[in-house]
Design an enzyme around this catalytic site. Sequence first.
Site, PDB file in Angstrom:
ATOM      1  N   GLU A 172       0.831  -1.210   0.000  1.00 22.73           N
ATOM      2  CA  GLU A 172       0.000   0.000   0.000  1.00 22.73           C
ATOM      3  C   GLU A 172       0.866   1.262   0.000  1.00 22.73           C
ATOM      4  O   GLU A 172       0.836   2.061   0.937  1.00 22.73           O
ATOM      5  CB  GLU A 172      -0.966  -0.051   1.182  1.00 22.73           C
ATOM      6  CG  GLU A 172      -1.984  -1.183   1.011  1.00 22.73           C
ATOM      7  CD  GLU A 172      -2.957  -1.332   2.166  1.00 22.73           C
ATOM      8  OE1 GLU A 172      -2.734  -0.748   3.238  1.00 22.73           O
ATOM      9  OE2 GLU A 172      -3.957  -2.062   1.994  1.00 22.73           O
ATOM     10  N   ASN A 194       2.084   2.071   7.617  1.00 18.92           N
ATOM     11  CA  ASN A 194       1.007   1.105   7.434  1.00 18.92           C
ATOM     12  C   ASN A 194       0.868   0.296   8.718  1.00 18.92           C
ATOM     13  O   ASN A 194       1.806   0.230   9.516  1.00 18.92           O
ATOM     14  CB  ASN A 194       1.336   0.188   6.248  1.00 18.92           C
ATOM     15  CG  ASN A 194       0.084  -0.450   5.690  1.00 18.92           C
ATOM     16  OD1 ASN A 194      -0.452  -1.390   6.258  1.00 18.92           O
ATOM     17  ND2 ASN A 194      -0.405   0.083   4.587  1.00 18.92           N
ATOM     18  N   HIS A 414     -18.552  -9.220   4.795  1.00 25.16           N
ATOM     19  CA  HIS A 414     -17.201  -8.743   5.101  1.00 25.16           C
ATOM     20  C   HIS A 414     -16.594  -9.572   6.221  1.00 25.16           C
ATOM     21  O   HIS A 414     -17.210  -9.748   7.270  1.00 25.16           O
ATOM     22  CB  HIS A 414     -17.230  -7.266   5.519  1.00 25.16           C
ATOM     23  CG  HIS A 414     -15.864  -6.700   5.771  1.00 25.16           C
ATOM     24  ND1 HIS A 414     -15.554  -5.965   6.881  1.00 25.16           N
ATOM     25  CD2 HIS A 414     -14.711  -6.789   5.050  1.00 25.16           C
ATOM     26  CE1 HIS A 414     -14.277  -5.602   6.827  1.00 25.16           C
ATOM     27  NE2 HIS A 414     -13.753  -6.092   5.737  1.00 25.16           N
ATOM     28  N   HIS A 415     -15.408 -10.101   5.976  1.00 24.45           N
ATOM     29  CA  HIS A 415     -14.651 -10.843   6.992  1.00 24.45           C
ATOM     30  C   HIS A 415     -13.302 -10.177   7.196  1.00 24.45           C
ATOM     31  O   HIS A 415     -12.349 -10.464   6.460  1.00 24.45           O
ATOM     32  CB  HIS A 415     -14.410 -12.289   6.543  1.00 24.45           C
ATOM     33  CG  HIS A 415     -15.629 -13.142   6.535  1.00 24.45           C
ATOM     34  ND1 HIS A 415     -15.668 -14.344   5.874  1.00 24.45           N
ATOM     35  CD2 HIS A 415     -16.847 -12.976   7.113  1.00 24.45           C
ATOM     36  CE1 HIS A 415     -16.871 -14.895   6.048  1.00 24.45           C
ATOM     37  NE2 HIS A 415     -17.607 -14.075   6.781  1.00 24.45           N
ATOM     38  N   GLU A 416     -13.202  -9.281   8.142  1.00 28.21           N
ATOM     39  CA  GLU A 416     -11.884  -8.750   8.505  1.00 28.21           C
ATOM     40  C   GLU A 416     -11.260  -9.757   9.456  1.00 28.21           C
ATOM     41  O   GLU A 416     -11.871 -10.132  10.462  1.00 28.21           O
ATOM     42  CB  GLU A 416     -12.038  -7.375   9.170  1.00 28.21           C
ATOM     43  CG  GLU A 416     -10.754  -6.796   9.715  1.00 28.21           C
ATOM     44  CD  GLU A 416      -9.651  -6.657   8.660  1.00 28.21           C
ATOM     45  OE1 GLU A 416      -9.834  -5.924   7.688  1.00 28.21           O
ATOM     46  OE2 GLU A 416      -8.590  -7.318   8.836  1.00 28.21           O
ATOM     47  N   HIS A 484      -8.464  -8.351   0.671  1.00 25.31           N
ATOM     48  CA  HIS A 484      -7.681  -7.126   0.877  1.00 25.31           C
ATOM     49  C   HIS A 484      -6.454  -7.451   1.727  1.00 25.31           C
ATOM     50  O   HIS A 484      -6.511  -8.325   2.604  1.00 25.31           O
ATOM     51  CB  HIS A 484      -8.532  -6.064   1.578  1.00 25.31           C
ATOM     52  CG  HIS A 484      -9.407  -5.304   0.626  1.00 25.31           C
ATOM     53  ND1 HIS A 484      -9.523  -3.944   0.643  1.00 25.31           N
ATOM     54  CD2 HIS A 484     -10.189  -5.739  -0.399  1.00 25.31           C
ATOM     55  CE1 HIS A 484     -10.339  -3.558  -0.326  1.00 25.31           C
ATOM     56  NE2 HIS A 484     -10.779  -4.629  -0.966  1.00 25.31           N
ATOM     57  N   GLU A 485      -5.389  -6.722   1.471  1.00 19.51           N
ATOM     58  CA  GLU A 485      -4.108  -6.873   2.181  1.00 19.51           C
ATOM     59  C   GLU A 485      -3.466  -8.255   1.993  1.00 19.51           C
ATOM     60  O   GLU A 485      -2.493  -8.585   2.669  1.00 19.51           O
ATOM     61  CB  GLU A 485      -4.232  -6.582   3.694  1.00 19.51           C
ATOM     62  CG  GLU A 485      -4.564  -5.146   4.031  1.00 19.51           C
ATOM     63  CD  GLU A 485      -6.057  -4.898   4.104  1.00 19.51           C
ATOM     64  OE1 GLU A 485      -6.802  -5.826   4.423  1.00 19.51           O
ATOM     65  OE2 GLU A 485      -6.472  -3.758   3.829  1.00 19.51           O
ATOM     66  N   GLU A 503      -7.179  -6.528  -3.256  1.00 24.98           N
ATOM     67  CA  GLU A 503      -6.719  -5.139  -3.126  1.00 24.98           C
ATOM     68  C   GLU A 503      -5.217  -5.163  -3.382  1.00 24.98           C
ATOM     69  O   GLU A 503      -4.772  -4.992  -4.501  1.00 24.98           O
ATOM     70  CB  GLU A 503      -7.063  -4.613  -1.742  1.00 24.98           C
ATOM     71  CG  GLU A 503      -6.677  -3.166  -1.541  1.00 24.98           C
ATOM     72  CD  GLU A 503      -6.672  -2.801  -0.088  1.00 24.98           C
ATOM     73  OE1 GLU A 503      -6.109  -3.550   0.721  1.00 24.98           O
ATOM     74  OE2 GLU A 503      -7.219  -1.746   0.245  1.00 24.98           O
ATOM     75  N   GLU A 509      -8.995   3.961  -0.583  1.00 25.63           N
ATOM     76  CA  GLU A 509      -9.070   4.314   0.840  1.00 25.63           C
ATOM     77  C   GLU A 509      -8.001   5.337   1.230  1.00 25.63           C
ATOM     78  O   GLU A 509      -8.238   6.196   2.083  1.00 25.63           O
ATOM     79  CB  GLU A 509      -8.969   3.061   1.711  1.00 25.63           C
ATOM     80  CG  GLU A 509      -7.679   2.287   1.557  1.00 25.63           C
ATOM     81  CD  GLU A 509      -7.665   0.984   2.369  1.00 25.63           C
ATOM     82  OE1 GLU A 509      -8.661   0.657   3.007  1.00 25.63           O
ATOM     83  OE2 GLU A 509      -6.615   0.306   2.345  1.00 25.63           O
TER      84      GLU A 509
HETATM   85  C1  NOJ Z   1      -8.646  -2.195   5.040  1.00 27.55           C
HETATM   86  C2  NOJ Z   1      -9.396  -2.435   3.786  1.00 27.55           C
HETATM   87  O1  NOJ Z   1      -8.637  -2.101   2.648  1.00 27.55           O
HETATM   88  C3  NOJ Z   1     -10.667  -1.625   3.840  1.00 27.55           C
HETATM   89  O2  NOJ Z   1     -11.368  -1.741   2.635  1.00 27.55           O
HETATM   90  C4  NOJ Z   1     -11.497  -2.108   5.016  1.00 27.55           C
HETATM   91  O3  NOJ Z   1     -12.618  -1.304   5.116  1.00 27.55           O
HETATM   92  C5  NOJ Z   1     -10.697  -2.002   6.319  1.00 27.55           C
HETATM   93  N1  NOJ Z   1      -9.443  -2.639   6.163  1.00 27.55           N
HETATM   94  C6  NOJ Z   1     -11.429  -2.650   7.474  1.00 27.55           C
HETATM   95  O4  NOJ Z   1     -11.529  -4.012   7.276  1.00 27.55           O
HETATM   96 CA    CA Z   2      -6.198  -1.958   2.537  1.00 26.94          CA
END
Ligand code: NOJ
Ligand code: CA
Length: 704
Positions: A172, A194, A414-416, A484-485, A503, A509
């Site tokens: 990023e 980051n 969404h799964h963070e 993402h990430e 991503e 973002e």
């Molecule tokens: C980073 C992600 O790129 C973003 O899209 C997301 O909203 C946040 N993390 C929270 O999970």
């Molecule tokens: Ca991100």
Amino acid sequence: MNTIKTLLILVALSFLNAQAQELQSPNGKFVMYFALLNDGTPTYQLNYLNKEIIKKSKLGLELQNDSQSLLNDFTVVKTTPATFNETWKTVWGEETEIQNHYNELAVLLKQNKTEREIIIRFRLFDEGLGFRYEFPQQKNLVYFTIKEERTEFAMTGDHTAFWIPGDYDTQEYDYTESKLSEIRGLFQTALTTNASQEQFSETGVQTSLMMKAADGLYLNIHEAALIDYSCMHLNLDDKNLVFQSHLTPDAQGNKGHLQAPCVSPWRTIMASYDARDILASRMTLNLNEPCKIEDTSWIKPVKYVGVWWEMITGKSSWSYTNDFPSIQLGITDYSKAKPNGTHGATTKHVKELIDFAALHGFDGVLVEGWNQGWEDWFGQSKDYVFDFVSPYPDFDVEGIHEYAKSKGVKMIMHHETSGSARNYERHLDKAFQFMNTHGYEAVKTGYVGDMLPRGEHHYSQWILNHYQYVIEKAVDYKIMVNAHEAVRPTGICRTYPNMIGNESARGTEFQAFGGSKPNHTTILPFTRLIGGPMDYTPGVFEMDISKVNPNNDSHVNTTLTNQLGLYVVMYSPLQMAADLPENYNRFLDAFQFIKDVPVAWSTSKYLEAEPGYYITIARKDKNSNNWFVGNNNGVNPRTATISLDFLDKDKKYEATIYADAKNADYKTNPQAYTITKQKVTHKSKLKMTSAAGGGYAISIVEIK
Ligand code: NOJ
Ligand code: CA
């Protein structure tokens, strides 16, 4: 006598070794030479149009606890040439069919002292070279650990590069344009903070690396089919201008645990004097295995809106309450907690988004912050952070499912994971079952913060295997994945097209975290997108973020029509309209383009391209005869004439042109645009002007 004999054999051997093996691309423009050095070190060299573009470069691997390694003392046992030409159908992509045409040379090598064998397989396409190491089944090489891969890419000059710092945990970053020799001096300035990051060298950069030589040659280095291996970075020896592969270590510092028979990912080098050829190349996809999913009918491109930008800008929150200093899932009692009043993912608000999606014809609605745990989600190296099945008290999963269904809209889960890969695997089956039960067909995963197991990196082998496990597990549940990430893609979406997005780069973002460089999206298609589509989340219409959240003074460094152009420039089967409905309602005429632009294409034409400066692409809708053109421009205002000669000769069209107004500028006047309509045919030429940080979008609709 014996000494003379040995000497003669050695001379004969070195003669054999010195003899280069040659491989030509189908069009004859590329020639690759393979040769062994006198000490049996394998090397390759690449020529393009009779000019050396990669100087003689060493190949090999250094192994852990193995003094011999796989570096030298090799002899050529056999070389096997082959040729391949096939056309395959995409499930989704920049076109419906892709030609896979290459000439191949498989070099079987034997290490004299150890009697170990490896194959180096070269594939030469019309756009460039791919090669990989193969480790056949054998007695003397079974389980082995890589200390470092020793692949070299020797440059022929001090090229200009578009680079981001080499990092084990994040991509990023904004790109820096500089000479190779300037990387060291600029390295510290190229770093931005980051949630998880670790660099390894002041001349370390990431792939896909885009370069331009003084004679105008464009060069791109990346990798393809990165599976069960660790991610490759490039470390530059800036005295000799030689890039050395640098793999991402695991928690013990090892770079990969392998068991023969196995193969490395492909190392790729693309080159052309026309930058558009790099964008049009499908070499990375072609070096991946064909689709492994039998029934792909459930995999569909998606255009979506979401409860998202409001959290990213800080207007609302992922968390539900401010009552708890920390959360222990299953013990923390949310039913007694006081709502914080800023929670975004409430049933009422989500229904508003569903209404907006239905009204404007979007396929899906993403909701973040719907599940318990966000009050305490990262920064603590927390293991059991989410369970992915426990909604907040104000989020009615089933009610929302029913409501969305009645409106013809799909919900996106969404799964963070907060980087806790182990915890995600622990819950994965239940989480995917929960998605199936409640009608969710796509998941956005995320890996913010340092990885768990501790010491692992976002790009190390074990974690890459985790991402792969999630993709393959998702196939069992017919779920599409947008990670993402995670590690940057390497074309694996050919094999697993349920991976509809990633991503793995600096996305939109960051425009709400202080901004990105205005030319960022004129570089991403040459770098990050070489391996697969990006969930860039375009479509921001309000550039002054303080208007969304008075406490955030970020500025989105593009014009409004640049944002429209992104839907064509940044290819993805998954496209978001990221901004808030109220901002779209203020510019409904421009929003029309986002509503009209398809997410499925039958073909793509690359009209103009110069990394860092401009890209213009035309794509044809998969389901009609309509075309869409997108342009993104860097910081220099630019006027150019584009020809519409790609249109069907027998058809007439109406073009709607969304362009920067004369006085538009990404900094001072980003929302100044014009919308004009005109009749066009394949003979039409359009003189188009893009502002600084600007761009344009054109829809070309067939008149029936
Ligand atoms: C980073 C992600 O790129 C973003 O899209 C997301 O909203 C946040 N993390 C929270 O999970
Ligand atoms: Ca991100």
